[in-house]
Motif scaffolding. Sequence first.
Motif, PDB file in Angstrom:
ATOM      1  N   GLY A  65      59.516  45.899  43.653  1.00 17.97           N
ATOM      2  CA  GLY A  65      60.377  45.054  42.845  1.00 17.97           C
ATOM      3  C   GLY A  65      61.796  44.861  43.319  1.00 17.97           C
ATOM      4  N   PHE A  66      62.009  44.754  44.634  1.00 22.93           N
ATOM      5  CA  PHE A  66      63.355  44.446  45.100  1.00 22.93           C
ATOM      6  C   PHE A  66      63.399  43.166  45.937  1.00 22.93           C
ATOM      7  N   VAL A  67      62.395  42.310  45.772  1.00 26.28           N
ATOM      8  CA  VAL A  67      62.331  41.073  46.546  1.00 26.28           C
ATOM      9  C   VAL A  67      63.526  40.153  46.271  1.00 26.28           C
ATOM     10  N   GLY A  68      64.171  40.300  45.129  1.00 28.62           N
ATOM     11  CA  GLY A  68      65.335  39.481  44.808  1.00 28.62           C
ATOM     12  C   GLY A  68      66.599  39.892  45.538  1.00 28.62           C
ATOM     13  N   ASP A  69      66.600  41.066  46.161  1.00 27.18           N
ATOM     14  CA  ASP A  69      67.755  41.562  46.911  1.00 27.18           C
ATOM     15  C   ASP A  69      67.510  41.287  48.394  1.00 27.18           C
ATOM     16  N   THR A  70      68.237  40.323  48.925  1.00 28.61           N
ATOM     17  CA  THR A  70      67.975  39.796  50.268  1.00 28.61           C
ATOM     18  C   THR A  70      68.055  40.842  51.378  1.00 28.61           C
ATOM     19  N   MET A  71      69.109  41.644  51.391  1.00 28.43           N
ATOM     20  CA  MET A  71      69.312  42.560  52.522  1.00 28.43           C
ATOM     21  C   MET A  71      68.185  43.587  52.676  1.00 28.43           C
ATOM     22  N   PRO A  72      67.833  44.340  51.630  1.00 30.61           N
ATOM     23  CA  PRO A  72      66.751  45.317  51.834  1.00 30.61           C
ATOM     24  C   PRO A  72      65.394  44.654  52.049  1.00 30.61           C
ATOM     25  N   THR A  73      65.192  43.477  51.472  1.00 34.75           N
ATOM     26  CA  THR A  73      63.923  42.775  51.667  1.00 34.75           C
ATOM     27  C   THR A  73      63.765  42.349  53.114  1.00 34.75           C
ATOM     28  N   ARG A  74      64.780  41.707  53.652  1.00 30.34           N
ATOM     29  CA  ARG A  74      64.707  41.282  55.064  1.00 30.34           C
ATOM     30  C   ARG A  74      64.587  42.477  55.999  1.00 30.34           C
ATOM     31  N   ASN A  75      65.323  43.532  55.697  1.00 34.02           N
ATOM     32  CA  ASN A  75      65.231  44.737  56.525  1.00 34.02           C
ATOM     33  C   ASN A  75      63.809  45.288  56.507  1.00 34.02           C
ATOM     34  N   ALA A  76      63.214  45.364  55.322  1.00 36.94           N
ATOM     35  CA  ALA A  76      61.845  45.876  55.211  1.00 36.94           C
ATOM     36  C   ALA A  76      60.882  45.006  56.011  1.00 36.94           C
ATOM     37  N   TRP A  77      61.025  43.694  55.894  1.00 32.81           N
ATOM     38  CA  TRP A  77      60.111  42.795  56.605  1.00 32.81           C
ATOM     39  C   TRP A  77      60.278  42.903  58.121  1.00 32.81           C
ATOM     40  N   ILE A  78      61.522  42.917  58.590  1.00 34.43           N
ATOM     41  CA  ILE A  78      61.759  42.970  60.034  1.00 34.43           C
ATOM     42  C   ILE A  78      61.253  44.288  60.619  1.00 34.43           C
ATOM     43  N   VAL A  79      61.600  45.396  59.972  1.00 34.54           N
ATOM     44  CA  VAL A  79      61.158  46.699  60.476  1.00 34.54           C
ATOM     45  C   VAL A  79      59.633  46.805  60.403  1.00 34.54           C
ATOM     46  N   ALA A  80      59.036  46.276  59.339  1.00 32.62           N
ATOM     47  CA  ALA A  80      57.571  46.325  59.210  1.00 32.62           C
ATOM     48  C   ALA A  80      56.888  45.560  60.336  1.00 32.62           C
ATOM     49  N   VAL A  81      57.399  44.401  60.671  1.00 29.90           N
ATOM     50  CA  VAL A  81      56.791  43.603  61.751  1.00 29.90           C
ATOM     51  C   VAL A  81      56.931  44.326  63.086  1.00 29.90           C
ATOM     52  N   VAL A  82      58.116  44.856  63.375  1.00 29.14           N
ATOM     53  CA  VAL A  82      58.313  45.580  64.643  1.00 29.14           C
ATOM     54  C   VAL A  82      57.439  46.829  64.684  1.00 29.14           C
ATOM     55  N   LEU A  83      57.402  47.569  63.587  1.00 31.35           N
ATOM     56  CA  LEU A  83      56.566  48.771  63.509  1.00 31.35           C
ATOM     57  C   LEU A  83      55.097  48.427  63.732  1.00 31.35           C
ATOM     58  N   ALA A  84      54.634  47.350  63.120  1.00 31.40           N
ATOM     59  CA  ALA A  84      53.234  46.936  63.286  1.00 31.40           C
ATOM     60  C   ALA A  84      52.951  46.518  64.729  1.00 31.40           C
ATOM     61  N   LEU A  85      53.852  45.758  65.333  1.00 37.54           N
ATOM     62  CA  LEU A  85      53.650  45.328  66.717  1.00 37.54           C
ATOM     63  C   LEU A  85      53.588  46.521  67.666  1.00 37.54           C
ATOM     64  N   VAL A  86      54.470  47.482  67.471  1.00 41.44           N
ATOM     65  CA  VAL A  86      54.469  48.667  68.330  1.00 41.44           C
ATOM     66  C   VAL A  86      53.218  49.499  68.082  1.00 41.44           C
ATOM     67  N   ALA A  87      52.788  49.606  66.828  1.00 43.35           N
ATOM     68  CA  ALA A  87      51.570  50.370  66.517  1.00 43.35           C
ATOM     69  C   ALA A  87      50.340  49.712  67.144  1.00 43.35           C
ATOM     70  N   VAL A  88      50.267  48.394  67.077  1.00 48.88           N
ATOM     71  CA  VAL A  88      49.142  47.676  67.694  1.00 48.88           C
ATOM     72  C   VAL A  88      49.175  47.871  69.209  1.00 48.88           C
ATOM     73  N   ALA A  89      50.364  47.801  69.798  1.00 52.08           N
ATOM     74  CA  ALA A  89      50.490  48.036  71.242  1.00 52.08           C
ATOM     75  C   ALA A  89      50.042  49.450  71.594  1.00 52.08           C
ATOM     76  N   ALA A  90      50.422  50.419  70.767  1.00 49.81           N
ATOM     77  CA  ALA A  90      50.024  51.807  71.025  1.00 49.81           C
ATOM     78  C   ALA A  90      48.525  52.007  70.844  1.00 49.81           C
ATOM     79  N   LEU A  91      47.927  51.249  69.948  1.00 47.53           N
ATOM     80  CA  LEU A  91      46.473  51.342  69.772  1.00 47.53           C
ATOM     81  C   LEU A  91      45.734  50.806  70.991  1.00 47.53           C
TER      82      LEU A  91
END
Length: 120
Positions: free
Chosen positions: A31-57
């Motif tokens: 429930g923090f989608v209305g707060d831009t800064m933590p939402t964007r941070n979560a999305w950006i870090v999640a995408v990078v984390l997922a890309l690195v995890a897929v690369a490691a797999l």
Amino acid sequence: MLTANTNGRRPQDLFNLLIAACLFISPWIVGFVGDTMPTRNAWIVAVVLALVAVAALSVFAEWEEWVNLVLGLWLMASPWMLGFTGNFNAFWTHMILGVLTAAVSAWAVWDYRHEPHATA
């Protein structure tokens, strides 16, 4: 017992992929989608984390786990660095998932350094 293996598929990489998915959907779920800064941070870090995890797999390299460790530390520091410590939901989401990311990545580095593996 979960241990590293030689075919490149490590349980830690699957955990990091799961953490990335949780982080990406967390603004809606927690429930923090209305707060831009933590939402964007979560999305950006999640995408990078997922890309690195897929690369490691696909092909494991130790640097990938170090990148994930840094991402976990960033998640823990970002509420102060980006100024959203007052948002309880965003703060604790970043802290908990940051600790999990850093712990899983440290586990992967430890596992890699303490397993017998072939050298070129």
